[in-house]
Design a protein around this motif. Structure first.
Motif, short mmCIF file in Angstrom:
data_model
loop_
_atom_site.label_atom_id
_atom_site.label_comp_id
_atom_site.label_asym_id
_atom_site.label_seq_id
_atom_site.Cartn_x
_atom_site.Cartn_y
_atom_site.Cartn_z
N SER A 326 0.84 -1.10 0.20
CA SER A 326 0.05 -0.02 -0.06
C SER A 326 1.09 1.26 0.05
CB SER A 326 -1.07 -0.08 1.48
OG SER A 326 -0.01 0.22 2.57
N LYS A 328 1.23 3.73 1.84
CA LYS A 328 1.72 4.05 3.21
C LYS A 328 2.71 3.12 3.62
CE LYS A 328 -2.50 6.33 4.72
NZ LYS A 328 -3.83 6.27 5.67
N GLU A 329 2.97 2.05 2.97
CA GLU A 329 3.74 1.10 3.53
C GLU A 329 4.99 1.07 2.38
OE1 GLU A 329 1.49 -2.61 4.35
OE2 GLU A 329 0.67 -1.70 6.24
N THR A 331 8.16 1.41 1.99
CA THR A 331 9.40 1.82 2.48
C THR A 331 10.71 0.83 1.71
OG1 THR A 331 9.56 -0.36 3.77
CG2 THR A 331 8.51 1.73 4.82
N LYS A 686 11.26 5.73 16.02
CA LYS A 686 10.80 6.44 14.80
C LYS A 686 12.15 6.82 13.80
CE LYS A 686 6.47 8.23 16.77
NZ LYS A 686 5.52 9.18 16.78
N TRP A 726 -0.52 2.51 17.53
CA TRP A 726 -0.45 1.86 16.12
C TRP A 726 -1.68 0.76 16.01
CZ3 TRP A 726 -0.70 -3.38 14.90
CH2 TRP A 726 -0.44 -3.79 13.93
N ASP A 729 -3.98 3.53 14.75
CA ASP A 729 -3.42 4.34 13.48
C ASP A 729 -2.09 3.75 13.11
OD1 ASP A 729 -2.52 5.99 11.37
OD2 ASP A 729 -2.38 7.73 13.03
N PRO A 730 -2.28 2.94 12.38
CA PRO A 730 -0.89 2.10 11.86
C PRO A 730 0.25 3.11 11.31
CG PRO A 730 -2.68 0.85 10.93
CD PRO A 730 -3.12 2.11 11.56
N SER A 731 0.06 4.49 11.03
CA SER A 731 0.93 5.34 10.51
C SER A 731 2.06 6.07 11.60
CB SER A 731 0.21 6.45 9.83
OG SER A 731 -0.43 7.25 10.59
N SER A 734 7.03 3.44 11.55
CA SER A 734 7.26 2.73 10.05
C SER A 734 7.05 1.17 10.02
CB SER A 734 8.70 2.81 9.78
OG SER A 734 9.13 2.20 8.73
N PRO A 735 6.15 0.95 8.89
CA PRO A 735 5.99 -0.67 8.89
C PRO A 735 7.19 -1.42 9.00
CG PRO A 735 4.97 0.67 7.09
CD PRO A 735 5.97 1.53 7.77
#
Length: 905
Positions: A326, A328-329, A331, A686, A726, A729-731, A734-735
């Motif tokens: 996704s 947002k993930e 990385t 983070k 988390w 809100d998983p954001s 970082s994944p």
């Protein structure tokens, strides 16, 4: 196929301690004889083959029609096999597993006769005739039914996403026999023509392009027929069926080959990175081989779990955890994971698909080669990723395994049913094989080595080969006897340790005295057979003048290397340039001290990591003082570079925390609080803008040790706060950090956090994320919560494939290991019944967690009688028990040095 090595991004997974339809009736030109109208007279069933099929009959071509409905538990098949009969026979054996034959007949010489199916155990079915079949051409037609698996990801299997079922296949190594009665051995490489009867609304795709698609019949089914394939072995055949989204990604490469992605409904938006990256990966392979992509299309089937990732020609399977990211993930670690694994699978289109191994003992031709080329091309495409430094860990893992007496050669003999899974051995088949290829590439020269591979591909395209053919091509291109040298690494177990001493005699050029022997992590019983290798050795050296290098091929137990470019006696020597050689180095004390006094500064990061790993291994084996190795850790952990930091953490493993008496554990925790926690706190949970990638790669490792072992209260408190955030809100993190974060929070978690994780797991749709949550559940310390978590594995609420990592989370920790081991023993049969072969053999790693004789002996008594019933388990168990023995002997030998170090904290 890629194995566990591709699980790098998730901390929880990283931890040790990754065609047209065929007729089944006789053509009009043939007659059915009276004998064919009556069943043959019953005869005593003969004994089936033990491993391989007889050579009296071979396939020429297959034509298959399958009826596949993903919502159903079974499928129906009709198959024609064109045969060449070499000698008269009244019985033909094929491979078949869990197939129910309803009818069979043989056509030959203008006649068609009925065949009686003969039971052949778990892997075979026989077809018997009342009269012998004469030599020549024949055709066997079989109607049958098989099982659509929904538990083990094997053969033809089905997966449910949301409320929709999809069907996939994975046949490597020996699961094609679950779908076709066939010659399920790689050297039987022939064309296949496949037809699929599927529901009108389903997409059906296979290796070859669709040739025709019929109009739906009254029963709502349609027939999709595929073009005939080039010659393929059975393990490379593949198809998918379901209401997929098909995403057009344009064309790529020299032949403008069409590229598409096949994904479950509603997931196409997660393909952004895969759509952007895939074409450049396969184009890089075309450029390396100077050859177009070998097949007519490339469909990327995005399969639900990592386990299904596989290099089927024209229909490569890539696991959802890899391909679906996704926005947002997305990385760096996720991008690296996709590119590395996808390039590995696509490299198999040459190594394995175009040129195929003759038998599974040469699996290295597939996996070693793909692993080596994967790393090479990733480094070329993305030099900022520092791929050579990352890959050093794989080489060190291979060397560690090769230090065991139970290690096996790269070319492993496959002589029993349990050996197939053993061949897919990360440490040897993948990592050692890749390292050995890299070593000989360096020795031969990159371009010479490349030309040798290109020669091999051109000469054997569409055929099967053994190691002999590849080594002959490399030798021919280089003008050297590559076969003789490389075979010493392919055909014997273990790895050499090269002892190095420097001699500087007045009036003569400096020279290195070299000797070699096999390195053992523990002194073997008795006298092991003498071994030596032909080792390409390149050294770097320096002093008051410019740096120099020299190379040799050490072919005998002893030898020397003249440093002819040296103007004076070097002040330092490193005897494994860029750590490309697959060997350990034992320096004489003066040479070692020279490098240590220089803080290893003359060495590259990869060289530094290799030397420190050698010292740690020598200390673990009792060949270097443990006290001296431990004394290096504080200094290494003060260095900011990743190689030194990782080596410092590895040195601390010599403290044997799994066996330390309880009284010494506070000392161990204070060691980590002093040496690791400050760095971990400085990094924090983070990521920060502008950080270099080495810093991000260190973060998980340092935080893991600082929290789960160092038990730093402030980092644990922050972990609990962030983990709770988390969940909403998983954001917030970082994944790439989530696995470590959740496990750390669970280690100090209460009932409320436990319930929150379970609730999250129940709602989670993606298998890999459920797996991460379950590994976190395995890190609770409260015995009642641990037992409750283990109970979730067996209550039928979650697929066992998603939850079984929990068990290793429990067993990985000394506090909860007895609970996990008792659970494993109580539920062993249920666990192995619900896991695939690769997962089930993983259970036999458990004895390696023990470091006391009573527990080790109990594990041996429990696992030994069960190993023969699980593919790959005998080898895993033997290694696991040897690792337990190593730990026991090391503690007995080194406890004084260990406690002496701990007393300072």
């Amino acid at each position: 196929m890629t194995t566990a090595s591709a699980l790098r991004p998730f901390a929880w997974a990283l931890l040790p301690l990754l065609w047209t339809s065929c007729a089944t009736t006789a053509p009009a030109s043939e007659s059915v004889t009276p004998a064919a109208q009556a069943a043959p007279a019953p005869v005593a069933d003969p004994k089936p083959p033990e491993l391989r099929l007889p050579k009296n009959v071979r396939p020429v071509r297959y034509a298959v029609e399958l009826t596949v409905v993903p919502t159903q538990d079974t499928f129906q098949g009709k198959m024609d096999i064109e045969l060449e009969v070499a000698e008269a026979t009244s019985l033909i054996w094929l491979n078949a597993t869990e197939l129910k034959v309803s009818s069979a007949q043989l056509s030959a010489g203008g006649n068609t006769v009925a065949a009686r199916s003969v039971p052949g155990g778990a892997d075979f079915v026989g077809f018997a005739f009342d009269k012998p079949v004469a030599p020549g051409a024949a055709r066997l037609s079989v109607s049958y039914e098989g099982v659509i698996d929904k538990e083990r990801t094997q053969g033809l299997y089905r997966e449910k996403e949301k409320d929709t079922w999809y069907a996939y296949t994975v046949f490597e190594p020996v699961d094609a026999r679950r779908v076709f009665p066939c010659f399920d051995e790689p050297h039987y490489k022939v064309p296949w023509r496949l037809s699929l009867r599927v529901r009108a609304g389903d997409v059906a795709l296979a290796n070859a392009p669709v040739e025709s698609q019929g109009t739906p019949a009254a029963d709502g089914m349609k027939l999709v027929t595929f073009a005939e394939t080039p010659p393929f072995p059975s393990y490379l055949i593949a198809f998918v069926v379901g209401p997929f989204d098909v995403v057009d990604a344009g064309t790529f490469g020299r032949a403008k080959t069409p590229l598409r992605f096949i994904v479950p409904q509603g997931r196409r938006e997660e393909l952004a990175y895969a759509l952007k990256s895939t074409a450049r990966l396969v184009t890089a392979l075309e450029d390396y081989f100077d050859m177009p992509y070998p097949f007519t299309k490339l469909d990327v089937a995005v399969v639900p779990r990592y386990r299904g990732t596989m290099e089927h020609p024209g229909l490569v399977a890539i696991g959802q955890p890899l391909a679906l990211i996704s926005p947002k993930e997305e990385t760096l670690e996720r991008r690296q994971w996709y590119d590395r694994t996808t390039l590995h699978e696509l490299a198999h289109y040459w190594f394995g698909d175009l040129v195929t191994m003759e038998w599974w003992d040469d699996l290295w031709l597939n996996e070693s080669s793909a692993s080596w080329l994967e790393a090479k091309l990733i480094d070329k495409l993305e030099p900022s990723w520092k791929e050579p430094e990352d890959r050093l860990g794989e080489q060190l893992f291979a060397l560690q395994t090769d230090g065991l007496a139970s290690s096996h050669p790269i070319r492993q003999s496959i002589t029993s049913r349990t050996d197939f899974e053993s061949a897919f051995d990360n440490s040897i088949t993948y990592f050692k094989g890749s390292s050995v290829l890299g070593m000989f590439e360096s020795w031969m020269g990159e371009e010479t080595f490349r030309r040798g591979l290109q020669r091999y591909m051109r000469q054997y395209a569409g055929k099967t080969t053994t190691a002999k053919e590849l080594l002959a091509a490399l030798s021919a291109e280089s003008g050297r006897d590559v076969a003789a040298a490389m075979s010493t690494f392919l055909d014997q177990p273990g790895a050499p340790v090269v002892s190095v001493d420097l001699q500087c005699d007045k009036g003569q050029a400096p020279r290195l005295k070299l000797s070699q022997t096999r390195f053992f992590a523990n002194k073997p019983q008795g006298t092991p057979p003498a071994q030596h290798w032909q080792i390409p050795i390149c050294v770097r050296y320096g002093g008051t003048g410019p740096q120099g290098r020299a190379c040799t091929l050490l072919t005998e137990p002893t030898g020397e290397l003249v440093l002819s470019e040296a103007k004076a006696c070097p002040t330092w020597v490193f005897a494994n340039e860029d750590a490309r050689g697959y060997y350990r180095v034992a320096y004489s004390e003066p040479l070692r001290q020279q490098l240590v006094k220089a803080n290893l500064k003359p060495l590259t990061p990869r060289e530094r990591g290799a030397m420190l790993a050698d010292l740690r291994s020598f200390a673990s084996a009792g060949q270097f003082p443990v006290a001296e190795a431990l004394a290096m850790a504080p200094g290494l952990l003060k260095e900011q570079d990743r190689a030194s930091t990782e080596a410092g953490v590895a040195m601390l493993s010599l403290l044997r925390p799994d066996v330390l008496p309880d009284a010494w554990m506070p000392h161990y925790e204070r060691v980590l609080q002093k040496l690791v926690v400050p760095r971990a706190k400085a990094l924090g949970w983070k990521d920060r803008p502008g950080e270099d990638e080495d810093t991000r790669k260190l973060r998980n490792q340092l935080l893991w040790f600082a929290t789960l072992y160092g038990k730093d209260p402030s980092l644990l408190a922050e972990a609990r706060t962030l983990a709770k955030a988390w969940l909403e809100d998983p954001s917030v993190v970082s994944p790439d950090r989530v696995g470590t974060l959740l496990s750390s929070a669970a280690s100090v978690g209460d009932r409320a956090f436990f319930d929150a994780l379970v609730s999250k797991a129940r709602k989670e749709q993606q298998p890999e994320k459920r797996g991460m949550l379950f590994y976190a559940l395995g890190n609770f310390r409260d015995p009642a919560l641990v037992r409750e978590a283990l109970g979730l594995m067996m209550d039928g609420t979650f697929p066992l494939r998603d939850s079984w990592g929990l068990l290793f989370g429990v067993i990985n920790k000394r506090q909860t290991r007895p609970i996990g081991y008792a659970f494993l023993k109580e539920n062993f049969d249920k666990l192995t019944a619900g896991l695939g072969a690769s997962e089930a053999q993983g259970l036999f790693n458990v004895p390696g967690f023990f470091c006391d004789k009573a527990a080790r002996d109990d594990a041996q008594a429990f696992f030994t009688p069960r190993a023969s019933h699980v593919d790959g388990a005998p080898l895993v168990l033997t290694r696991s028990l040897e690792r337990a023995d190593l730990c026991i002997s090391a503690w007995e030998r080194d406890q004084a040095a260990i406690t002496g170090f701990l007393k300072r904290y």
